[in-house]
Scaffold this active site. Sequence first.
Site, PDB file in Angstrom:
ATOM      1  N   ASN A   1      46.182  36.843  43.467  1.00  0.00           N
ATOM      2  CA  ASN A   1      44.816  37.095  43.927  1.00  0.00           C
ATOM      3  C   ASN A   1      44.440  36.331  45.191  1.00  0.00           C
ATOM      4  OD1 ASN A   1      44.626  38.930  41.932  1.00  0.00           O
ATOM      5  ND2 ASN A   1      43.407  37.659  40.553  1.00  0.00           N
TER       6      ASN A   1
ATOM      7  N   ARG B   1      43.098  47.437  43.941  1.00  0.00           N
ATOM      8  CA  ARG B   1      41.703  47.112  44.282  1.00  0.00           C
ATOM      9  C   ARG B   1      41.641  46.298  45.568  1.00  0.00           C
ATOM     10  NH1 ARG B   1      36.652  47.218  42.400  1.00  0.00           N
ATOM     11  NH2 ARG B   1      35.317  45.401  42.710  1.00  0.00           N
TER      12      ARG B   1
ATOM     13  N   CYS C   1      42.576  47.867  38.062  1.00  0.00           N
ATOM     14  CA  CYS C   1      42.676  48.051  36.614  1.00  0.00           C
ATOM     15  C   CYS C   1      41.416  48.737  36.066  1.00  0.00           C
ATOM     16  CB  CYS C   1      42.808  46.689  35.944  1.00  0.00           C
ATOM     17  SG  CYS C   1      44.309  45.843  36.382  1.00  0.00           S
TER      18      CYS C   1
ATOM     19  N   PRO D   1      32.129  48.256  40.773  1.00  0.00           N
ATOM     20  CA  PRO D   1      31.536  48.735  42.037  1.00  0.00           C
ATOM     21  C   PRO D   1      31.815  47.764  43.182  1.00  0.00           C
ATOM     22  CG  PRO D   1      29.864  47.775  40.627  1.00  0.00           C
ATOM     23  CD  PRO D   1      31.128  47.811  39.812  1.00  0.00           C
TER      24      PRO D   1
ATOM     25  N   ILE E   1      32.270  39.120  32.226  1.00  0.00           N
ATOM     26  CA  ILE E   1      32.523  39.582  33.594  1.00  0.00           C
ATOM     27  C   ILE E   1      32.725  41.092  33.657  1.00  0.00           C
ATOM     28  CG2 ILE E   1      34.013  39.294  35.621  1.00  0.00           C
ATOM     29  CD1 ILE E   1      32.601  36.700  34.900  1.00  0.00           C
TER      30      ILE E   1
ATOM     31  N   ARG F   1      53.056  44.401  38.607  1.00  0.00           N
ATOM     32  CA  ARG F   1      52.231  44.182  39.798  1.00  0.00           C
ATOM     33  C   ARG F   1      51.794  42.724  39.917  1.00  0.00           C
ATOM     34  NH1 ARG F   1      46.803  46.393  38.887  1.00  0.00           N
ATOM     35  NH2 ARG F   1      46.476  45.081  40.685  1.00  0.00           N
TER      36      ARG F   1
HETATM   37  C1  EPZ Z   1      38.928  39.492  41.324  1.00  0.00           C
HETATM   38  O1  EPZ Z   1      38.461  40.824  41.173  1.00  0.00           O
HETATM   39  C2  EPZ Z   1      40.327  39.508  40.752  1.00  0.00           C
HETATM   40  N1  EPZ Z   1      41.137  40.469  41.492  1.00  0.00           N
HETATM   41  C3  EPZ Z   1      40.279  39.902  39.280  1.00  0.00           C
HETATM   42  O2  EPZ Z   1      41.607  39.784  38.783  1.00  0.00           O
HETATM   43  C4  EPZ Z   1      39.392  38.917  38.536  1.00  0.00           C
HETATM   44  O3  EPZ Z   1      39.280  39.343  37.192  1.00  0.00           O
HETATM   45  C5  EPZ Z   1      38.000  38.889  39.178  1.00  0.00           C
HETATM   46  O4  EPZ Z   1      38.133  38.561  40.577  1.00  0.00           O
HETATM   47  C6  EPZ Z   1      37.090  37.885  38.527  1.00  0.00           C
HETATM   48  O5  EPZ Z   1      37.663  36.618  38.592  1.00  0.00           O
HETATM   49  C7  EPZ Z   1      41.576  40.134  42.726  1.00  0.00           C
HETATM   50  O6  EPZ Z   1      41.317  39.049  43.213  1.00  0.00           O
HETATM   51  C8  EPZ Z   1      42.414  41.160  43.432  1.00  0.00           C
HETATM   52  P1  EPZ Z   1      34.569  40.335  41.108  1.00  0.00           P
HETATM   53  P2  EPZ Z   1      37.092  41.283  41.887  1.00  0.00           P
HETATM   54  O7  EPZ Z   1      34.101  40.942  42.358  1.00  0.00           O
HETATM   55  O8  EPZ Z   1      36.961  40.602  43.183  1.00  0.00           O
HETATM   56  C9  EPZ Z   1      31.127  43.069  39.432  1.00  0.00           C
HETATM   57  C10 EPZ Z   1      43.562  40.461  37.726  1.00  0.00           C
HETATM   58  O9  EPZ Z   1      43.813  40.702  36.529  1.00  0.00           O
HETATM   59  N2  EPZ Z   1      30.910  43.437  40.831  1.00  0.00           N
HETATM   60  O10 EPZ Z   1      34.457  38.849  40.912  1.00  0.00           O
HETATM   61  O11 EPZ Z   1      37.029  42.750  41.838  1.00  0.00           O
HETATM   62  C11 EPZ Z   1      32.417  43.679  38.888  1.00  0.00           C
HETATM   63  O12 EPZ Z   1      32.170  44.984  38.409  1.00  0.00           O
HETATM   64  C12 EPZ Z   1      42.283  40.980  38.340  1.00  0.00           C
HETATM   65  O13 EPZ Z   1      44.294  39.781  38.492  1.00  0.00           O
HETATM   66  C13 EPZ Z   1      29.789  44.186  41.164  1.00  0.00           C
HETATM   67  O14 EPZ Z   1      28.982  44.548  40.306  1.00  0.00           O
HETATM   68  O15 EPZ Z   1      36.065  40.691  40.838  1.00  0.00           O
HETATM   69  C14 EPZ Z   1      32.793  42.751  37.793  1.00  0.00           C
HETATM   70  O16 EPZ Z   1      32.096  43.126  36.631  1.00  0.00           O
HETATM   71  C15 EPZ Z   1      41.463  41.822  37.375  1.00  0.00           C
HETATM   72  N3  EPZ Z   1      29.603  44.534  42.448  1.00  0.00           N
HETATM   73  C16 EPZ Z   1      32.293  41.393  38.275  1.00  0.00           C
HETATM   74  O17 EPZ Z   1      31.355  41.663  39.331  1.00  0.00           O
HETATM   75  C17 EPZ Z   1      30.468  44.148  43.436  1.00  0.00           C
HETATM   76  O18 EPZ Z   1      30.242  44.497  44.622  1.00  0.00           O
HETATM   77  C18 EPZ Z   1      33.376  40.494  38.831  1.00  0.00           C
HETATM   78  O19 EPZ Z   1      33.894  41.129  39.918  1.00  0.00           O
HETATM   79  C19 EPZ Z   1      31.594  43.385  43.081  1.00  0.00           C
HETATM   80  C20 EPZ Z   1      31.793  43.029  41.777  1.00  0.00           C
END
Ligand code: EPZ
Length: 417
Positions: free
Chosen positions: A23, A92, A116, A122, A326, A396
């Site tokens: 990540n 993603r 995933c 979003p 989350i 992955r």
């Molecule tokens: C990163 O995803 C990681 N992926 C995820 O790891 C990890 O679970 C997540 O951070 C939380 O720590 C990468 O870094 C590639 P978020 P990201 O934006 O950035 C909501 C793995 O298994 N949200 O912190 O997509 C979203 O729906 C993966 O390695 C909005 O609502 O996570 C989620 O419920 C899975 N609007 C929550 O926030 C937005 O614009 C956390 O998302 C962005 C996010």
Amino acid sequence: MKRIIINGGNTLKGTIKISGAKNSAVALVPASLLSDEKVTIDNIPNISDIDNLNEILKYLGASVERKEDRIIIDPTTIENKAIPEEAATKLRASYYFMGALLGKYKKATMYFPGGCPIGARPINLHLKGFEMMGAKIMQEQNKYTIIADELKGANIYLDMPSVGATINIMLAAVKANGTTTIDNAAKEPEIVNVATFLNNMGAKIRGAGTSTITIKGVKELHHAYTEVIPDRIEAGTYVIAGALIGNQLKIDNIIPEHIDSLLEKLKEMGADISVGVDNVIVSKTDRLNPINVTTLGYPGFPTDLQQPLTTLLTKCDGLSTVKETIYENRFCNAKYLNEMGANIKITDKKIYVNGPSELVGKEVIATDLRAGACLVLAGLVAKGTTTVKNVEHVLRGYENIIEKLNNVGANIKLDEI
Ligand code: EPZ
């Protein structure tokens, strides 16, 4: 389709060396294009997500040279053009090209990213940040065109501490006119890794790793070097494997502080762990206390480890609970654990794990990356043979998982059907 076949019950003993953080790496590679000169990144994990991002960079015209865990990227030959849907939806993290292309060329055209199926996921907070800096966003179905005559520094509050939005806004802001502040920023170590790389290029980012990050726009970014930090989620997954069926299993080349929340919960369970400067040594114990876990942003308990931990919770004497705050759909692994003999009650936000249970090998399906990791762990400890299907998800995010586990005594192989 690839599947992993495990004959369970072998004690894990020896050393597992942890690779560079997926990540972090998936953000560092797109961030490279912001430089006006060549950049070098070490400790890049050999996983398909990185291959897919390199393909996008090459499609854009960059040169990408890979030598073992080193990658040298020359972005000077890039021409900004729309990133094809087939490439963008493979992972993603392709959305980091939005921030990087917008930050450098003031225009980005790409498709909604893949990732995933653990929730809606979003990107509204990413787009909110871009708009607040002056960008216009046109959306046709799942194609986004983001254009700005000028990117201006802005004060951006994130409704939730989104990792992706924090990084993407940083990427868009490094060459903006003026200073951008991100409030309620995510604090994950991967964000610090990316900010350090950008500062090595000549960016002026302060506060990465805290809730408030400021980015003072600069005109140019130059050659830079960085190293990917150790993967805290890979490390945590193997620490859990050791607590399940290890005998002095050493998880090496890690930053223990990055998995403090896991280590504290394992101590609460009565696990046998000893923490070194850059390693953890862990062994199976006869009994484990049940615990309650709630996932939170860093430094809270990471959502990416709740699925692997659930396998260990099936071994605890009593009722454990996992509350997922989350994502809205991150318990798909639990039904397969139940098919293997676990006793887990599943509700939409929380699972209730009654233990201890004997797990029996079954044919199960990896629905997402960390669900797959959970099921591989279950196969290591289950009686008989476990077949995990759809393991492209797992490959992955876990570099050389078959080799790493075989080297410490597991009976595991990869099969293609
Ligand atoms: C990163 O995803 C990681 N992926 C995820 O790891 C990890 O679970 C997540 O951070 C939380 O720590 C990468 O870094 C590639 P978020 P990201 O934006 O950035 C909501 C793995 O298994 N949200 O912190 O997509 C979203 O729906 C993966 O390695 C909005 O609502 O996570 C989620 O419920 C899975 N609007 C929550 O926030 C937005 O614009 C956390 O998302 C962005 C996010």
